[in-house]
Design a protein around this motif. Structure first.
Motif, PDB file in Angstrom:
ATOM      1  N   ASP A 170       0.804  -1.224   0.000  1.00 39.27           N
ATOM      2  CA  ASP A 170       0.000   0.000   0.000  1.00 39.27           C
ATOM      3  C   ASP A 170       0.838   1.275   0.000  1.00 39.27           C
ATOM      4  O   ASP A 170       0.447   2.284  -0.583  1.00 39.27           O
ATOM      5  N   GLY A 171       1.982   1.267   0.674  1.00 38.04           N
ATOM      6  CA  GLY A 171       2.773   2.487   0.771  1.00 38.04           C
ATOM      7  C   GLY A 171       4.050   2.269   1.546  1.00 38.04           C
ATOM      8  O   GLY A 171       4.395   1.142   1.925  1.00 38.04           O
ATOM      9  N   ASP A 172       4.776   3.363   1.788  1.00 45.20           N
ATOM     10  CA  ASP A 172       6.006   3.335   2.577  1.00 45.20           C
ATOM     11  C   ASP A 172       5.676   3.394   4.064  1.00 45.20           C
ATOM     12  O   ASP A 172       4.761   4.102   4.482  1.00 45.20           O
ATOM     13  N   PHE A 173       6.449   2.672   4.872  1.00 36.57           N
ATOM     14  CA  PHE A 173       6.360   2.721   6.326  1.00 36.57           C
ATOM     15  C   PHE A 173       7.501   3.578   6.876  1.00 36.57           C
ATOM     16  O   PHE A 173       8.644   3.458   6.430  1.00 36.57           O
ATOM     17  N   LEU A 174       7.199   4.415   7.868  1.00 33.38           N
ATOM     18  CA  LEU A 174       8.212   5.084   8.678  1.00 33.38           C
ATOM     19  C   LEU A 174       7.969   4.636  10.104  1.00 33.38           C
ATOM     20  O   LEU A 174       6.942   4.971  10.708  1.00 33.38           O
ATOM     21  N   VAL A 175       8.898   3.842  10.645  1.00 31.69           N
ATOM     22  CA  VAL A 175       8.717   3.188  11.940  1.00 31.69           C
ATOM     23  C   VAL A 175       9.455   3.982  13.012  1.00 31.69           C
ATOM     24  O   VAL A 175      10.636   4.320  12.858  1.00 31.69           O
ATOM     25  N   GLY A 180      11.881  -0.470  23.323  1.00 32.47           N
ATOM     26  CA  GLY A 180      12.484  -1.702  22.835  1.00 32.47           C
ATOM     27  C   GLY A 180      13.094  -1.583  21.456  1.00 32.47           C
ATOM     28  O   GLY A 180      12.479  -1.052  20.534  1.00 32.47           O
ATOM     29  N   ARG A 181      14.322  -2.101  21.307  1.00 29.83           N
ATOM     30  CA  ARG A 181      14.978  -2.110  20.002  1.00 29.83           C
ATOM     31  C   ARG A 181      14.279  -3.064  19.049  1.00 29.83           C
ATOM     32  O   ARG A 181      13.638  -4.022  19.451  1.00 29.83           O
ATOM     33  N   LEU A 182      14.448  -2.783  17.743  1.00 32.48           N
ATOM     34  CA  LEU A 182      13.979  -3.660  16.688  1.00 32.48           C
ATOM     35  C   LEU A 182      15.167  -4.128  15.866  1.00 32.48           C
ATOM     36  O   LEU A 182      16.030  -3.325  15.497  1.00 32.48           O
ATOM     37  N   TRP A 183      15.223  -5.415  15.573  1.00 32.61           N
ATOM     38  CA  TRP A 183      16.128  -5.943  14.572  1.00 32.61           C
ATOM     39  C   TRP A 183      15.287  -6.224  13.338  1.00 32.61           C
ATOM     40  O   TRP A 183      14.376  -7.058  13.376  1.00 32.61           O
ATOM     41  N   ILE A 184      15.557  -5.519  12.244  1.00 36.60           N
ATOM     42  CA  ILE A 184      14.758  -5.632  11.036  1.00 36.60           C
ATOM     43  C   ILE A 184      15.620  -6.230   9.930  1.00 36.60           C
ATOM     44  O   ILE A 184      16.578  -5.599   9.466  1.00 36.60           O
ATOM     45  N   ALA A 185      15.277  -7.451   9.528  1.00 40.34           N
ATOM     46  CA  ALA A 185      15.930  -8.087   8.383  1.00 40.34           C
ATOM     47  C   ALA A 185      15.160  -7.697   7.126  1.00 40.34           C
ATOM     48  O   ALA A 185      13.928  -7.818   7.081  1.00 40.34           O
ATOM     49  N   THR A 186      15.855  -7.203   6.109  1.00 43.56           N
ATOM     50  CA  THR A 186      15.229  -6.781   4.859  1.00 43.56           C
ATOM     51  C   THR A 186      15.911  -7.488   3.693  1.00 43.56           C
ATOM     52  O   THR A 186      16.956  -8.136   3.859  1.00 43.56           O
ATOM     53  N   GLU A 187      15.338  -7.331   2.514  1.00 44.33           N
ATOM     54  CA  GLU A 187      15.938  -7.935   1.326  1.00 44.33           C
ATOM     55  C   GLU A 187      17.265  -7.276   0.960  1.00 44.33           C
ATOM     56  O   GLU A 187      18.061  -7.860   0.215  1.00 44.33           O
ATOM     57  N   GLU A 192      19.374  -2.259  12.737  1.00 50.12           N
ATOM     58  CA  GLU A 192      19.090  -2.230  14.170  1.00 50.12           C
ATOM     59  C   GLU A 192      18.533  -0.846  14.485  1.00 50.12           C
ATOM     60  O   GLU A 192      19.197   0.165  14.250  1.00 50.12           O
ATOM     61  N   VAL A 193      17.306  -0.788  14.993  1.00 46.41           N
ATOM     62  CA  VAL A 193      16.613   0.476  15.200  1.00 46.41           C
ATOM     63  C   VAL A 193      16.215   0.585  16.666  1.00 46.41           C
ATOM     64  O   VAL A 193      15.470  -0.256  17.180  1.00 46.41           O
ATOM     65  N   SER A 194      16.718   1.613  17.333  1.00 46.97           N
ATOM     66  CA  SER A 194      16.469   1.828  18.759  1.00 46.97           C
ATOM     67  C   SER A 194      15.528   3.009  18.959  1.00 46.97           C
ATOM     68  O   SER A 194      15.388   3.854  18.061  1.00 46.97           O
ATOM     69  N   PRO A 195      14.869   3.099  20.122  1.00 41.33           N
ATOM     70  CA  PRO A 195      14.117   4.317  20.427  1.00 41.33           C
ATOM     71  C   PRO A 195      15.013   5.549  20.283  1.00 41.33           C
ATOM     72  O   PRO A 195      16.176   5.540  20.699  1.00 41.33           O
ATOM     73  N   VAL A 209      10.699  -8.596  11.595  1.00 40.80           N
ATOM     74  CA  VAL A 209      11.044  -7.842  12.795  1.00 40.80           C
ATOM     75  C   VAL A 209      11.289  -8.802  13.955  1.00 40.80           C
ATOM     76  O   VAL A 209      10.422  -9.627  14.270  1.00 40.80           O
ATOM     77  N   SER A 210      12.471  -8.688  14.568  1.00 36.97           N
ATOM     78  CA  SER A 210      12.807  -9.448  15.772  1.00 36.97           C
ATOM     79  C   SER A 210      12.973  -8.490  16.941  1.00 36.97           C
ATOM     80  O   SER A 210      13.269  -7.299  16.747  1.00 36.97           O
ATOM     81  N   LEU A 211      12.816  -9.021  18.161  1.00 39.54           N
ATOM     82  CA  LEU A 211      12.846  -8.196  19.379  1.00 39.54           C
ATOM     83  C   LEU A 211      13.988  -8.653  20.274  1.00 39.54           C
ATOM     84  O   LEU A 211      13.823  -9.582  21.067  1.00 39.54           O
ATOM     85  N   PRO A 212      15.172  -8.023  20.187  1.00 44.61           N
ATOM     86  CA  PRO A 212      16.314  -8.473  20.999  1.00 44.61           C
ATOM     87  C   PRO A 212      16.179  -8.163  22.476  1.00 44.61           C
ATOM     88  O   PRO A 212      16.820  -8.821  23.301  1.00 44.61           O
ATOM     89  N   ASP A 213      15.361  -7.169  22.841  1.00 47.17           N
ATOM     90  CA  ASP A 213      15.238  -6.751  24.240  1.00 47.17           C
ATOM     91  C   ASP A 213      13.905  -7.128  24.856  1.00 47.17           C
ATOM     92  O   ASP A 213      13.542  -6.620  25.908  1.00 47.17           O
ATOM     93  N   GLY A 214      13.147  -7.988  24.199  1.00 44.73           N
ATOM     94  CA  GLY A 214      11.825  -8.296  24.709  1.00 44.73           C
ATOM     95  C   GLY A 214      10.777  -7.385  24.096  1.00 44.73           C
ATOM     96  O   GLY A 214      10.946  -6.892  22.980  1.00 44.73           O
ATOM     97  N   PRO A 215       9.669  -7.124  24.798  1.00 44.57           N
ATOM     98  CA  PRO A 215       8.541  -6.382  24.226  1.00 44.57           C
ATOM     99  C   PRO A 215       8.939  -5.027  23.660  1.00 44.57           C
ATOM    100  O   PRO A 215       9.847  -4.349  24.165  1.00 44.57           O
ATOM    101  N   SER A 216       8.253  -4.637  22.575  1.00 42.51           N
ATOM    102  CA  SER A 216       8.493  -3.357  21.920  1.00 42.51           C
ATOM    103  C   SER A 216       7.158  -2.762  21.503  1.00 42.51           C
ATOM    104  O   SER A 216       6.173  -3.474  21.295  1.00 42.51           O
ATOM    105  N   ARG A 217       7.135  -1.443  21.391  1.00 39.04           N
ATOM    106  CA  ARG A 217       5.953  -0.747  20.890  1.00 39.04           C
ATOM    107  C   ARG A 217       6.400   0.571  20.275  1.00 39.04           C
ATOM    108  O   ARG A 217       7.507   1.055  20.540  1.00 39.04           O
ATOM    109  N   GLY A 218       5.522   1.153  19.456  1.00 39.91           N
ATOM    110  CA  GLY A 218       5.886   2.406  18.818  1.00 39.91           C
ATOM    111  C   GLY A 218       4.836   2.850  17.834  1.00 39.91           C
ATOM    112  O   GLY A 218       3.687   2.386  17.849  1.00 39.91           O
TER     113      GLY A 218
END
Length: 289
Positions: A170-175, A180-187, A192-195, A209-218
């Motif tokens: 549908d469109g571009d995401f801006l996360v 909680g940090r996010l580990w994002i594997a892409t093509e 690695e994206v932190s608060p 999306v993987s969660l190296p530090d446990g729960p995440s939200r945003g």
């Protein structure tokens, strides 16, 4: 895909286990042209789609604009992968349906009010919830089918995506992670994206999306029919708040081998569809844009 950050490490990514984010390397620059290869010689020289690609790879192009767009607006990426991305089962509506995403905003599904509103971070769910199931829409305007408008989402997750990848048609995401940090594997590689940082995931690219530090939200901003751009500087002068060099682009990394029961989840028109395949979508050995 890019993230905004001031930190960068030094070693080149090679083929590794999908959960290994211990050694990342980035290129720098927003909207620049880049090329990257996880194996020397994997990137064709002098042409985009030769009759035989190096190492028997398959050439694919992802177009971010129409091919007739002027050069300064034209966006596309060439990916060189082990197996074609189209070799999957047909997409089918996801069961159970998601029911919390919206990409078409009109009078039939809208509520308007002159009252000021805000959205506090939501509670982390008790039941196992990954990034896809924890994603929901809070407001928006326009239509993904008309290629005009935007949507604002929130996400909350307490488990990593397992043996599946997500693709937004549908469109571009801006996360924007709030907790909680996010580990994002892409093509195109790993992020690695932190608060305090943001990540831009373009339309049509698959990611997990993987969660190296446990729960995440945003929070997530989604735009239809165009792509995120840096704002003009104007009265704030030559050294604006967002400089192109502050944005980091991943370098090539890939997975190979069979993965039984791998699921691709695609968002189209605010609905989710799934397709099964027997390999990881992160099999891109080299790419350029």
């Amino acid at each position: 895909m890019e993230k905004k950050s001031q930190h960068q490490s030094s070693s080149l990514i090679r083929k590794t286990d999908g959960e290994d984010f211990s050694d990342l390397n980035y290129e720098s620059g927003f909207g620049n042209s880049f090329s990257s290869e996880a194996i020397d010689g994997a990137l064709p020289r002098g042409q985009n789609s030769p009759l035989v690609c190096p190492f028997g790879l398959y050439a694919e192009q992802i177009s971010g604009t129409s091919f007739t767009s002027p050069r300064k607006l034209n966006q596309r990426s060439w990916l060189y992968r082990i197996k074609p991305s189209a070799t999957h089962e047909p997409f089918k509506p996801r069961v159970p349906a998601h029911g919390k995403l919206v990409s078409e905003f009109d009078k039939s599904n809208s509520y308007t009010t002159p009252t000021q509103l805000r959205w506090k971070p939501v509670d982390i769910p008790d039941s196992p919830t990954d990034f896809i199931d924890g994603l929901y829409t809070i407001c928006g305007a326009g239509s993904s089918f008309l290629r005009h408008g935007y949507a604002i989402h929130m996400y909350t997750a307490n488990k990593s995506m397992d043996n599946c990848a997500f693709c937004n048609a549908d469109g571009d995401f801006l996360v924007v992670p709030q907790k909680g940090r996010l580990w994002i594997a892409t093509e195109c590689g790993k992020l690695e994206v932190s608060p305090g940082e943001i990540a831009v995931l373009p339309q049509g690219f698959r990611f997990a999306v993987s969660l190296p530090d446990g729960p995440s939200r945003g929070y997530i901003a989604e735009i239809f029919g165009t792509h995120f751009q840096l704002p003009d500087l104007g009265p704030i002068g030559a050294n604006g708040l967002a400089a192109p060099r502050d944005f980091l682009v991943p370098t090539a990394w890939f997975e190979e081998g069979s993965r039984l029961g791998y699921t691709i989840v695609q968002k189209f028109g605010g609905e989710l569809f799934t397709a099964r395949q027997d390999f990881s979508p992160f099999n891109v050995v080299a790419w350029h844009d």
